[in-house]
Motif scaffolding. Structure first.
Motif, PDB file in Angstrom:
ATOM      1  N   TYR A 186      -9.108   6.932   4.991  1.00 46.31           N
ATOM      2  CA  TYR A 186      -7.502   6.494   4.762  1.00 46.31           C
ATOM      3  C   TYR A 186      -7.285   7.480   3.630  1.00 46.31           C
ATOM      4  O   TYR A 186      -6.073   7.141   3.094  1.00 46.31           O
ATOM      5  CB  TYR A 186      -7.403   5.167   4.773  1.00 46.31           C
ATOM      6  CG  TYR A 186      -7.492   4.400   6.034  1.00 46.31           C
ATOM      7  CD1 TYR A 186      -6.400   4.517   6.879  1.00 46.31           C
ATOM      8  CD2 TYR A 186      -8.346   3.608   6.552  1.00 46.31           C
ATOM      9  CE1 TYR A 186      -6.358   3.898   8.256  1.00 46.31           C
ATOM     10  CE2 TYR A 186      -8.592   2.944   7.674  1.00 46.31           C
ATOM     11  CZ  TYR A 186      -7.357   3.222   8.665  1.00 46.31           C
ATOM     12  OH  TYR A 186      -7.401   2.790   9.927  1.00 46.31           O
ATOM     13  N   ARG A 231     -11.765  -2.439  -4.001  1.00 46.00           N
ATOM     14  CA  ARG A 231     -11.714  -1.391  -3.234  1.00 46.00           C
ATOM     15  C   ARG A 231     -11.706  -0.007  -4.216  1.00 46.00           C
ATOM     16  O   ARG A 231     -12.229   1.091  -3.770  1.00 46.00           O
ATOM     17  CB  ARG A 231     -10.348  -1.205  -2.448  1.00 46.00           C
ATOM     18  CG  ARG A 231      -9.975  -0.089  -1.457  1.00 46.00           C
ATOM     19  CD  ARG A 231      -8.877  -0.358  -0.608  1.00 46.00           C
ATOM     20  NE  ARG A 231      -8.705   0.960   0.036  1.00 46.00           N
ATOM     21  CZ  ARG A 231      -9.184   0.928   1.318  1.00 46.00           C
ATOM     22  NH1 ARG A 231      -9.685   0.040   2.025  1.00 46.00           N
ATOM     23  NH2 ARG A 231      -8.949   2.040   2.147  1.00 46.00           N
ATOM     24  N   GLU A 257       2.372   5.938  12.183  1.00 50.82           N
ATOM     25  CA  GLU A 257       1.515   5.939  10.991  1.00 50.82           C
ATOM     26  C   GLU A 257       0.892   7.356  10.889  1.00 50.82           C
ATOM     27  O   GLU A 257       0.732   8.231  11.589  1.00 50.82           O
ATOM     28  CB  GLU A 257       0.030   5.213  11.522  1.00 50.82           C
ATOM     29  CG  GLU A 257      -0.655   5.736  12.684  1.00 50.82           C
ATOM     30  CD  GLU A 257       0.002   5.253  14.064  1.00 50.82           C
ATOM     31  OE1 GLU A 257      -0.710   5.114  15.096  1.00 50.82           O
ATOM     32  OE2 GLU A 257       1.119   4.570  14.259  1.00 50.82           O
ATOM     33  N   SER A 266       0.806  -1.088   0.030  1.00 52.08           N
ATOM     34  CA  SER A 266      -0.224   0.035   0.073  1.00 52.08           C
ATOM     35  C   SER A 266       0.950   1.316  -0.090  1.00 52.08           C
ATOM     36  O   SER A 266       2.076   0.953   0.231  1.00 52.08           O
ATOM     37  CB  SER A 266      -0.951   0.003   1.330  1.00 52.08           C
ATOM     38  OG  SER A 266      -0.042   0.220   2.363  1.00 52.08           O
ATOM     39  N   LYS A 318      -4.007   3.673   1.653  1.00 55.30           N
ATOM     40  CA  LYS A 318      -4.607   2.204   1.667  1.00 55.30           C
ATOM     41  C   LYS A 318      -4.530   1.803  -0.089  1.00 55.30           C
ATOM     42  O   LYS A 318      -4.742   0.380  -0.140  1.00 55.30           O
ATOM     43  CB  LYS A 318      -5.544   1.751   2.469  1.00 55.30           C
ATOM     44  CG  LYS A 318      -5.408   1.668   3.916  1.00 55.30           C
ATOM     45  CD  LYS A 318      -6.080   0.660   4.785  1.00 55.30           C
ATOM     46  CE  LYS A 318      -5.867   0.613   6.293  1.00 55.30           C
ATOM     47  NZ  LYS A 318      -6.725  -0.286   6.954  1.00 55.30           N
ATOM     48  N   GLN A 327      -8.188  -5.419  -3.825  1.00 56.93           N
ATOM     49  CA  GLN A 327      -7.706  -3.859  -4.029  1.00 56.93           C
ATOM     50  C   GLN A 327      -8.526  -3.531  -5.319  1.00 56.93           C
ATOM     51  O   GLN A 327      -8.883  -2.296  -5.199  1.00 56.93           O
ATOM     52  CB  GLN A 327      -6.234  -4.101  -4.408  1.00 56.93           C
ATOM     53  CG  GLN A 327      -5.627  -2.661  -4.627  1.00 56.93           C
ATOM     54  CD  GLN A 327      -5.756  -1.719  -3.718  1.00 56.93           C
ATOM     55  OE1 GLN A 327      -6.148  -0.680  -3.607  1.00 56.93           O
ATOM     56  NE2 GLN A 327      -5.378  -2.318  -2.420  1.00 56.93           N
TER      57      GLN A 327
END
Length: 525
Positions: free
Chosen positions: A184, A231, A117, A98, A188, A228
């Motif tokens: 995010y 997504r 993070e 990612s 991501k 993915q």
């Protein structure tokens, strides 16, 4: 009455789509702030139905079936991706890596994150299982009417069908946890997709619709997992500019670039969950056999959808839809822009770590939502009572409060959405978008383009005064009504050079991926 509105679906032929670009005049009939009285009545009835169900558990409300276009086990797909031996996909980006993973490897870490993070762990903003909570999580900074009108138009103004379709879309977004994708940003996303620029937004067409550029030759199914890909499809734009221009660039396309599972997923999501979002799709430089296949399948499609598919083999074909200064130099235009992904900055999401600030702005937004709902209840009742004066007064109040909703929701956005590529380029600042921040066009070319646009506006204005439109059967009444309405309200059909309206913005990142992670606002064209 439904027969009148069904005629609408037959009015948008390929010729009328092309004519809009020729005249530089965007037809916004049936869209927000461009409604006939009979359409306003249907929108009011839609709201009445919604408010009746507002505090019910969303799972108890009947809707269209929610189907998976591809049969898969999400957990199994994720495990399969983890078990795949790592390999380089593109310029140092690895399979199943990612953007957040890549940033950590490059030493891009936040001092506010306990482990460096860049954003805190996802925190849902959906409080309970009611339609009310799910509804506002979908709307965010948009005007709700825009969303409802999309479903009404998609179902040919059949209220029952449109409502069931809309509820299914809301349920799907909750089930697929689209809110988490928004949270995010692009962190991501698959890093190789972002580094390659498989699809990205840049510039606008002659109607002011944002352009999504997609090069199929950069896409390979083996380079990322289906999870993915799903997504990517789930990251649908927000911000209601009504439609976009999609360039399907098939230059150097081969069978290796074909990905049927993704295509099926993309088409299903676009059709069922994000209707009326496509202004035009231009298939550029397709293989010799493509037009023949299209002739075979186009009769099977809805005429409205089929009319939006256009073809271009050379730059001259693209320039029917896109001004030369908005067209990439690589495709025969004068904009020398070349996509290059800008990596996240360590501190760009600092406000997302401020939980107290998020709670404070959420409390303010809740109060504005309640005011909007109370005024909407009165608005619906006024229409039922045929009190037009009261209805118009309340409609104006709804617009005022919706602008307030947007303002507060935009403030909350910084606490619930990670910054993304278009923030970093400088294109997006607050609610404004400025493509000149990344366009590479000479001042001389820009001046020439502005002169040409002015000349086109004058010419199309003269033309429009001598042309009329007629429809057959039940559609005649509506066509006449629209003609009278346009004469009384010339702003109903906005020229591409006019401001599209305060509430018109979108959120998009990829082509083969609509994305909730971008937050691009429509240009003040």
């Amino acid at each position: 009455m439904s027969s009148i509105f069904k005629s609408l679906s037959r009015q948008k032929t390929a010729e009328t789509i092309s004519a809009q670009f020729t005249k530089g005049r965007l037809d916004k009939s049936g869209c927000y702030e461009n409604l006939l009285p009979v359409e306003e009545k249907l929108l009011s009835d839609f709201w009445g139905r919604l408010l009746e169900d507002f505090d019910k558990p969303i799972d108890s409300i009947p809707c269209d079936p929610i189907n998976r276009p591809v049969d898969y086990d999400d957990a199994a797909e994720q495990q399969k991706a983890k078990d795949t031996p790592p390999f380089e996909v593109y310029k140092g980006t690895m399979f199943n890596e990612s953007v957040a993973d890549k940033c950590k490897e490059l030493g891009i870490v936040s001092e506010e994150g306990s482990e460096g993070e860049l954003v805190p762990a996802y925190q849902t903003q959906i409080r309970d299982n009611t339609l009310r909570s799910a509804f506002w999580s979908v709307i965010r900074e948009d005007h709700p009417d825009v969303l409802m009108l999309r479903f009404l138009r998609a179902r040919k103004w059949d209220l029952d069908k449109a409502y069931k379709m809309a509820i299914a879309a809301v349920k799907w977004r909750v089930t697929e946890n689209v809110e988490e994708i928004i949270w995010y940003g692009d962190l991501k996303n698959d890093a190789s997709l972002m580094w390659k620029g498989v699809s990205y937004a840049h510039g606008h067409d002659k109607l002011g619709q944002p352009i999504i550029w997609s090069s199929s030759c950069l896409h390979h199914q083996k380079d990322q997992s289906y999870t993915q890909l799903k997504r990517r499809c789930g990251r649908c734009w927000r911000r209601p500019i009504e439609r976009v221009c999609l360039i399907m660039d098939l230059t150097d396309h081969s069978n290796a670039n074909m990905d049927w599972p993704f295509v099926k997923t993309f088409v299903k999501f676009l059709e069922s969950y994000y209707p009326e979002c496509l202004g035009v799709c231009i298939v550029y430089n397709g293989p010799w056999w493509f037009s023949g296949v299209w002739k075979m399948i186009s009769p099977l499609l809805d005429p409205v959808v089929a009319s939006k598919i256009q073809f271009a083999q050379k730059p001259e074909g693209l320039m029917k839809f896109i001004d030369e200064c908005q067209l990439l130099k690589a495709r025969g235009g004068k904009d020398a822009y070349e996509y290059e992904y800008i990596k996240p900055a360590a501190s760009e999401n600092s406000r997302m770590f401020d939980a107290a600030g998020r709670e404070q702005v959420t409390a303010v937004l809740d109060k504005v939502h309640e005011r909007f709902i109370e005024v909407t209840k009165a608005y619906v009742q006024a229409k039922k009572d045929d009190d037009e004066a009261k209805f118009k007064e309340l409609a104006a109040e709804r617009v005022r409060i919706s602008n307030e909703v947007r303002s507060v929701a935009m403030e909350k956005d910084a606490y619930t959405r990670a910054r993304h590529f278009y923030h970093r380029t400088g294109v997006l600042e607050g609610v404004n978008v400025d493509w000149t921040k990344v366009q590479a066009v000479s001042p001389e070319d820009l001046a020439a383009a502005e002169a040409a646009a002015l000349q086109s506006k004058m010419t199309s204005g003269l033309r429009s005064g001598t042309q009329s439109r007629a429809s057959s059967g039940a559609g005649i009444a509506l066509a006449v009504a629209r003609t009278i309405d346009a004469a009384r309200n010339p702003g109903r059909l906005e020229h591409a050079g006019a401001v599209a309206g305060d509430s018109l913005h979108i959120s998009l990142l990829f082509l083969f991926q609509f994305t909730e992670n971008s937050q691009i606002t429509s240009l003040a064209r």
